[in-house]
Write a protein that holds these residues in place. Structure first.
Motif, PDB file in Angstrom:
ATOM      1  N   UNK A 146     -70.066  -5.089  38.176  1.00 35.32           N
ATOM      2  CA  UNK A 146     -69.113  -5.748  37.279  1.00 35.32           C
ATOM      3  C   UNK A 146     -68.022  -4.789  36.814  1.00 35.32           C
ATOM      4  N   UNK A 147     -68.359  -3.507  36.636  1.00 32.15           N
ATOM      5  CA  UNK A 147     -67.341  -2.525  36.249  1.00 32.15           C
ATOM      6  C   UNK A 147     -66.231  -2.440  37.289  1.00 32.15           C
ATOM      7  N   UNK A 148     -66.604  -2.387  38.565  1.00 30.33           N
ATOM      8  CA  UNK A 148     -65.615  -2.290  39.634  1.00 30.33           C
ATOM      9  C   UNK A 148     -64.784  -3.568  39.736  1.00 30.33           C
ATOM     10  N   UNK A 149     -65.426  -4.706  39.577  1.00 30.76           N
ATOM     11  CA  UNK A 149     -64.694  -5.972  39.630  1.00 30.76           C
ATOM     12  C   UNK A 149     -63.684  -6.056  38.488  1.00 30.76           C
ATOM     13  N   UNK A 150     -64.093  -5.659  37.294  1.00 26.35           N
ATOM     14  CA  UNK A 150     -63.171  -5.690  36.156  1.00 26.35           C
ATOM     15  C   UNK A 150     -62.044  -4.685  36.347  1.00 26.35           C
ATOM     16  N   UNK A 151     -62.342  -3.516  36.917  1.00 30.82           N
ATOM     17  CA  UNK A 151     -61.291  -2.534  37.186  1.00 30.82           C
ATOM     18  C   UNK A 151     -60.240  -3.110  38.133  1.00 30.82           C
ATOM     19  N   UNK A 152     -60.691  -3.799  39.180  1.00 33.58           N
ATOM     20  CA  UNK A 152     -59.756  -4.429  40.120  1.00 33.58           C
ATOM     21  C   UNK A 152     -58.939  -5.504  39.408  1.00 33.58           C
ATOM     22  N   UNK A 153     -59.614  -6.310  38.595  1.00 32.52           N
ATOM     23  CA  UNK A 153     -58.900  -7.371  37.868  1.00 32.52           C
ATOM     24  C   UNK A 153     -57.899  -6.806  36.866  1.00 32.52           C
ATOM     25  N   UNK A 154     -58.201  -5.687  36.241  1.00 32.90           N
ATOM     26  CA  UNK A 154     -57.260  -5.050  35.309  1.00 32.90           C
ATOM     27  C   UNK A 154     -56.014  -4.589  36.062  1.00 32.90           C
ATOM     28  N   UNK A 155     -56.196  -4.032  37.253  1.00 34.79           N
ATOM     29  CA  UNK A 155     -55.042  -3.606  38.046  1.00 34.79           C
ATOM     30  C   UNK A 155     -54.190  -4.806  38.461  1.00 34.79           C
ATOM     31  N   UNK A 156     -54.838  -5.905  38.837  1.00 40.80           N
ATOM     32  CA  UNK A 156     -54.093  -7.123  39.187  1.00 40.80           C
ATOM     33  C   UNK A 156     -53.386  -7.669  37.952  1.00 40.80           C
ATOM     34  N   UNK A 157     -54.065  -7.642  36.803  1.00 40.50           N
ATOM     35  CA  UNK A 157     -53.469  -8.112  35.553  1.00 40.50           C
ATOM     36  C   UNK A 157     -52.225  -7.301  35.212  1.00 40.50           C
ATOM     37  N   UNK A 158     -52.277  -5.999  35.440  1.00 40.72           N
ATOM     38  CA  UNK A 158     -51.121  -5.139  35.195  1.00 40.72           C
ATOM     39  C   UNK A 158     -49.928  -5.594  36.030  1.00 40.72           C
ATOM     40  N   UNK A 159     -50.174  -5.893  37.304  1.00 42.00           N
ATOM     41  CA  UNK A 159     -49.084  -6.375  38.163  1.00 42.00           C
ATOM     42  C   UNK A 159     -48.530  -7.701  37.660  1.00 42.00           C
ATOM     43  N   UNK A 160     -49.415  -8.588  37.200  1.00 44.94           N
ATOM     44  CA  UNK A 160     -48.967  -9.872  36.650  1.00 44.94           C
ATOM     45  C   UNK A 160     -48.106  -9.639  35.412  1.00 44.94           C
ATOM     46  N   UNK A 161     -48.528  -8.739  34.527  1.00 41.40           N
ATOM     47  CA  UNK A 161     -47.762  -8.451  33.305  1.00 41.40           C
ATOM     48  C   UNK A 161     -46.385  -7.891  33.668  1.00 41.40           C
ATOM     49  N   UNK A 162     -46.338  -6.974  34.612  1.00 40.80           N
ATOM     50  CA  UNK A 162     -45.057  -6.390  35.025  1.00 40.80           C
ATOM     51  C   UNK A 162     -44.139  -7.465  35.592  1.00 40.80           C
ATOM     52  N   UNK A 163     -44.681  -8.344  36.422  1.00 39.15           N
ATOM     53  CA  UNK A 163     -43.854  -9.403  37.018  1.00 39.15           C
ATOM     54  C   UNK A 163     -43.475 -10.470  35.997  1.00 39.15           C
ATOM     55  N   UNK A 164     -44.441 -10.903  35.193  1.00 39.13           N
ATOM     56  CA  UNK A 164     -44.178 -11.986  34.244  1.00 39.13           C
ATOM     57  C   UNK A 164     -43.221 -11.566  33.140  1.00 39.13           C
ATOM     58  N   UNK A 165     -43.435 -10.371  32.595  1.00 39.87           N
ATOM     59  CA  UNK A 165     -42.598  -9.901  31.492  1.00 39.87           C
ATOM     60  C   UNK A 165     -41.357  -9.160  31.968  1.00 39.87           C
ATOM     61  N   UNK A 166     -41.203  -9.077  33.276  1.00 38.49           N
ATOM     62  CA  UNK A 166     -40.059  -8.403  33.894  1.00 38.49           C
ATOM     63  C   UNK A 166     -39.864  -7.000  33.319  1.00 38.49           C
ATOM     64  N   UNK A 167     -40.944  -6.262  33.324  1.00 41.10           N
ATOM     65  CA  UNK A 167     -40.930  -4.907  32.798  1.00 41.10           C
ATOM     66  C   UNK A 167     -40.237  -4.005  33.806  1.00 41.10           C
ATOM     67  N   UNK A 168     -39.260  -3.237  33.318  1.00 37.39           N
ATOM     68  CA  UNK A 168     -38.584  -2.267  34.174  1.00 37.39           C
ATOM     69  C   UNK A 168     -39.530  -1.107  34.439  1.00 37.39           C
ATOM     70  N   UNK A 169     -39.667  -0.696  35.682  1.00 33.38           N
ATOM     71  CA  UNK A 169     -40.614   0.353  36.035  1.00 33.38           C
ATOM     72  C   UNK A 169     -40.325   1.668  35.313  1.00 33.38           C
ATOM     73  N   UNK A 170     -39.058   1.962  35.064  1.00 35.17           N
ATOM     74  CA  UNK A 170     -38.746   3.213  34.367  1.00 35.17           C
ATOM     75  C   UNK A 170     -39.080   3.142  32.875  1.00 35.17           C
ATOM     76  N   UNK A 171     -39.386   1.954  32.360  1.00 32.55           N
ATOM     77  CA  UNK A 171     -39.756   1.797  30.947  1.00 32.55           C
ATOM     78  C   UNK A 171     -41.269   1.804  30.726  1.00 32.55           C
ATOM     79  N   UNK A 172     -42.037   1.910  31.789  1.00 28.42           N
ATOM     80  CA  UNK A 172     -43.492   1.871  31.658  1.00 28.42           C
ATOM     81  C   UNK A 172     -44.007   3.267  31.328  1.00 28.42           C
TER      82      UNK A 172
END
Length: 185
Positions: free
Chosen positions: A86-112
């Motif tokens: 479950x730790x590994x699955x959640x780690x993968x999901x957190x990384x996917x969630x990060x990509x969703x947040x960057x795309x959804x909130x239109x976060x500029x990569x230089x501002x992260x």
């Protein structure tokens, strides 16, 4: 709400529905243990919190993450000789969630904040994987460490976007610290 944002939301709902249907088919027709089915069901039930509002997803992750260690010895997803807990699955999901947040909130990569650290960690982990004796454990640990860096990056994003987030974060962190203490007794 602009058109591209609504398209992203529709895409996320469609992906979420497809994952639920795939999980149900797997539960019914596959050889799935009770622990695996429970773990996947919990992950699927809390997923909408992360997709709807980043701030609440962060709070949920901080509270739920200490509880996950209880199930770290059980494989949730297995394929041939590889088993993800479950730790590994959640780690993968957190990384996917990060990509969703960057795309959804239109976060500029230089501002992260911390992106350089994440890239350095991934580069170091990639080099480490080339020389590793146990490639699977190396990848699992790399996922875990990367998800920790990503959690800090998401927390930084939430704190800069919503000024009240820091005042709400204190009781959430207190609860997150109390959970392991209560379980230990």
């Amino acid at each position: 709400m602009n058109a591209s944002l609504s398209k992203l939301n529709i895409s996320l709902v469609a992906i979420y529905a497809a994952v639920i249907v795939a999980a149900l088919v797997w539960f019914v027709f596959g050889d799935v243990s009770t622990v695996s089915a429970l773990g996947i069901t919990v992950v699927l039930l809390i997923a909408p919190i992360f997709l709807m509002k980043t701030e609440y997803g962060l709070y949920a992750l901080l509270i739920i993450r200490p509880l996950v260690d209880l199930f770290s010895g059980y494989g949730i997803i297995s394929y041939r000789s590889i088993s993800l807990n479950l730790n590994a699955v959640i780690a993968i999901l957190v990384l996917v969630w990060f990509l969703v947040v960057v795309l959804r909130d239109r976060v500029q990569l230089n501002n992260i904040a911390g992106l350089g650290w994440l890239v350095a960690l991934l580069a170091w982990g990639g080099f480490s994987a080339l020389t590793s004796i146990d490639l699977f454990n190396t990848i699992t640990e790399l996922l875990r460490f990367s998800s920790i860096v990503v959690i800090f990056m998401i927390a930084s994003h939430v704190a800069t976007q919503r000024s009240h987030a820091l005042t709400r974060l204190t009781p959430v962190l207190a609860a997150a610290m109390a959970i392991p203490l209560l379980i230990a007794f």
